[in-house]
Write a protein that holds these residues in place. Sequence first.
Motif, PDB file in Angstrom:
ATOM      1  N   UNK A 111      83.224  24.395  17.699  1.00 55.10           N
ATOM      2  CA  UNK A 111      83.822  24.899  18.919  1.00 55.10           C
ATOM      3  C   UNK A 111      83.272  26.229  19.379  1.00 55.10           C
ATOM      4  N   UNK A 112      82.567  26.949  18.511  1.00 56.32           N
ATOM      5  CA  UNK A 112      81.972  28.233  18.913  1.00 56.32           C
ATOM      6  C   UNK A 112      80.908  28.022  19.982  1.00 56.32           C
ATOM      7  N   UNK A 113      80.745  29.031  20.826  1.00 52.60           N
ATOM      8  CA  UNK A 113      79.674  29.010  21.806  1.00 52.60           C
ATOM      9  C   UNK A 113      78.397  29.590  21.226  1.00 52.60           C
ATOM     10  N   UNK A 114      77.268  28.935  21.512  1.00 54.30           N
ATOM     11  CA  UNK A 114      75.958  29.397  21.056  1.00 54.30           C
ATOM     12  C   UNK A 114      75.085  29.579  22.290  1.00 54.30           C
ATOM     13  N   UNK A 115      74.589  30.786  22.476  1.00 55.29           N
ATOM     14  CA  UNK A 115      73.874  31.158  23.690  1.00 55.29           C
ATOM     15  C   UNK A 115      72.393  30.800  23.580  1.00 55.29           C
ATOM     16  N   UNK A 160      83.815  35.463  25.260  1.00 53.28           N
ATOM     17  CA  UNK A 160      84.372  35.913  23.985  1.00 53.28           C
ATOM     18  C   UNK A 160      84.383  34.818  22.939  1.00 53.28           C
ATOM     19  N   UNK A 161      84.092  33.587  23.379  1.00 50.96           N
ATOM     20  CA  UNK A 161      84.056  32.484  22.424  1.00 50.96           C
ATOM     21  C   UNK A 161      82.679  32.249  21.833  1.00 50.96           C
ATOM     22  N   UNK A 162      81.711  33.083  22.214  1.00 54.13           N
ATOM     23  CA  UNK A 162      80.342  32.933  21.717  1.00 54.13           C
ATOM     24  C   UNK A 162      80.169  33.732  20.421  1.00 54.13           C
ATOM     25  N   UNK A 163      79.495  33.156  19.454  1.00 51.21           N
ATOM     26  CA  UNK A 163      79.303  33.839  18.174  1.00 51.21           C
ATOM     27  C   UNK A 163      77.836  33.950  17.770  1.00 51.21           C
ATOM     28  N   UNK A 164      76.945  33.257  18.472  1.00 50.44           N
ATOM     29  CA  UNK A 164      75.527  33.259  18.086  1.00 50.44           C
ATOM     30  C   UNK A 164      74.647  33.181  19.319  1.00 50.44           C
ATOM     31  N   UNK A 165      73.481  33.820  19.212  1.00 48.05           N
ATOM     32  CA  UNK A 165      72.417  33.717  20.204  1.00 48.05           C
ATOM     33  C   UNK A 165      71.167  33.253  19.480  1.00 48.05           C
ATOM     34  N   UNK A 166      70.531  32.209  19.995  1.00 44.52           N
ATOM     35  CA  UNK A 166      69.258  31.749  19.442  1.00 44.52           C
ATOM     36  C   UNK A 166      68.164  32.112  20.436  1.00 44.52           C
ATOM     37  N   UNK A 167      67.248  32.944  19.989  1.00 41.74           N
ATOM     38  CA  UNK A 167      66.135  33.393  20.813  1.00 41.74           C
ATOM     39  C   UNK A 167      64.862  32.668  20.399  1.00 41.74           C
ATOM     40  N   UNK A 190      73.179  41.241  22.174  1.00 44.46           N
ATOM     41  CA  UNK A 190      73.795  40.674  20.973  1.00 44.46           C
ATOM     42  C   UNK A 190      74.855  41.614  20.401  1.00 44.46           C
ATOM     43  N   UNK A 191      74.561  42.911  20.396  1.00 48.58           N
ATOM     44  CA  UNK A 191      75.551  43.872  19.892  1.00 48.58           C
ATOM     45  C   UNK A 191      76.762  43.944  20.814  1.00 48.58           C
ATOM     46  N   UNK A 192      76.495  43.914  22.111  1.00 45.82           N
ATOM     47  CA  UNK A 192      77.572  44.049  23.106  1.00 45.82           C
ATOM     48  C   UNK A 192      78.583  42.916  22.984  1.00 45.82           C
ATOM     49  N   UNK A 193      78.094  41.738  22.637  1.00 43.51           N
ATOM     50  CA  UNK A 193      78.982  40.572  22.581  1.00 43.51           C
ATOM     51  C   UNK A 193      79.200  40.082  21.151  1.00 43.51           C
ATOM     52  N   UNK A 194      78.834  40.915  20.187  1.00 46.47           N
ATOM     53  CA  UNK A 194      79.067  40.647  18.766  1.00 46.47           C
ATOM     54  C   UNK A 194      78.538  39.264  18.358  1.00 46.47           C
ATOM     55  N   UNK A 195      77.242  39.054  18.643  1.00 47.84           N
ATOM     56  CA  UNK A 195      76.600  37.773  18.361  1.00 47.84           C
ATOM     57  C   UNK A 195      75.653  37.894  17.175  1.00 47.84           C
ATOM     58  N   UNK A 196      75.667  36.904  16.289  1.00 50.46           N
ATOM     59  CA  UNK A 196      74.591  36.753  15.314  1.00 50.46           C
ATOM     60  C   UNK A 196      73.337  36.372  16.104  1.00 50.46           C
ATOM     61  N   UNK A 197      72.233  37.055  15.848  1.00 49.15           N
ATOM     62  CA  UNK A 197      70.989  36.781  16.569  1.00 49.15           C
ATOM     63  C   UNK A 197      70.011  36.056  15.661  1.00 49.15           C
ATOM     64  N   UNK A 198      69.708  34.815  16.004  1.00 49.98           N
ATOM     65  CA  UNK A 198      68.719  34.017  15.283  1.00 49.98           C
ATOM     66  C   UNK A 198      67.444  34.022  16.111  1.00 49.98           C
ATOM     67  N   UNK A 199      66.379  34.601  15.573  1.00 46.49           N
ATOM     68  CA  UNK A 199      65.116  34.707  16.308  1.00 46.49           C
ATOM     69  C   UNK A 199      64.117  33.720  15.732  1.00 46.49           C
ATOM     70  N   UNK A 200      63.866  32.652  16.479  1.00 45.25           N
ATOM     71  CA  UNK A 200      62.901  31.632  16.069  1.00 45.25           C
ATOM     72  C   UNK A 200      61.524  32.082  16.542  1.00 45.25           C
TER      73      UNK A 200
END
Length: 389
Positions: A111-115, A160-167, A190-200
């Motif tokens: 259910x989490x949002x992933x950006x 606020x429902x997002x927990x991760x960003x994949x770049x 990523x810091x502003x929205x408290x996201x784990x940042x996964x950098x591919x």
Amino acid sequence: MNFDEIIDRVGTHSSKWDMMEPIYGVCPEGGIAMWVADMDFRPPACVSEAIARMQDHGIYGYYGDEGAYRAAIQWWMKERHGWSVDKNAIFTTHGLVHGTAMCLDAFTAPGDGVVLFTPVYHAFARTIKASGREVVECELALEDGRYVMDFDRYDTQMTGGETMLILCSPHNPGGRVWTREELEGVAAFARRHDLILVSDEIHHDLVMPGHHHTAMALIDGLQDRLVMMTATTKTFNIAGSHTGNVIISDEKLRARFAARMAAMGISANSFGLFMTEAGYSPEGAAWVDALCAYIDGNRKVFDEGIGKIPGVRSMPLEATYLAWVDFTGTGMTADEATARVQKGARIAANHGPSFGTGGENHMRFNLATPRARVAEAVARMQDAFADLQ
């Protein structure tokens, strides 16, 4: 380093060549495969020799003592990218799609949002959806024919429902090499929205002359939320080894990821480890330098030829070997343009909508093939759209 050699891959269980007809309706006999992101080149001799040594030994057991393997990764990242990697931060996954899935499992919940900054590599959205998470598309903007990020607009999309960003860095399919300033913008977002940042960063070695890739690990203030993903598979054309690395500096994140790896009983493919160790070497580096120069030559041939078709534009390629072509200016529907490429030119290329919002009326073409084949593809495209010229 004979990148001009035509190697017949039909009938070798090649996804790129043996699946083009059932998926795109393009017969491999007479057709040109320009979709799957692998290359039609042999890997460097040092990689092939590593496999030959395994064959000569004749026993294919479990791989033990990863010291040399980890040291090779450390050497490459420091030598090629100026990035010092802790050997204890390295996890080996079965490729980076698997690495993405493991990150979703370890650091997010259903259910989490992933950006995603779209359009972007299609496997991200597929894996996110399959894991029961929600894809949050932040569409890239166009500026002078190149993709850029619009963080002001993206901020308004966050709930606020997002927990991760994949770049995707460098970007696939647009071929952008993000600048340090742009990466700092990603970090701040990523810091502003408290996201784990996964950098591919699977394409980080395949950068065109005149451009420089900056590893996200070199951006300050991210270590508590950053997961790096790298691989030899794109660099050396060994995608079938299904070997990738998830590199995590933060000890808390590392412990969470290690727990999920252990729970799933995941261990590495010994073939991939031997190939990685061989490729990450001075000989492998020389081969990559020659490869990038060759792909840059293919890019010039492709862009010049495509540019002669009215209404068709290829985005300037800064990295990867994947050309992103926009057919909007032809006035055709996506189906009409696609039919001309597949039925008229007999080329199998990726359809733009599969990359998400912003991919409409686009197709992605793989240029990592002998130059004669690129030239043939261009000639066919010009012929398929001849009535526009």
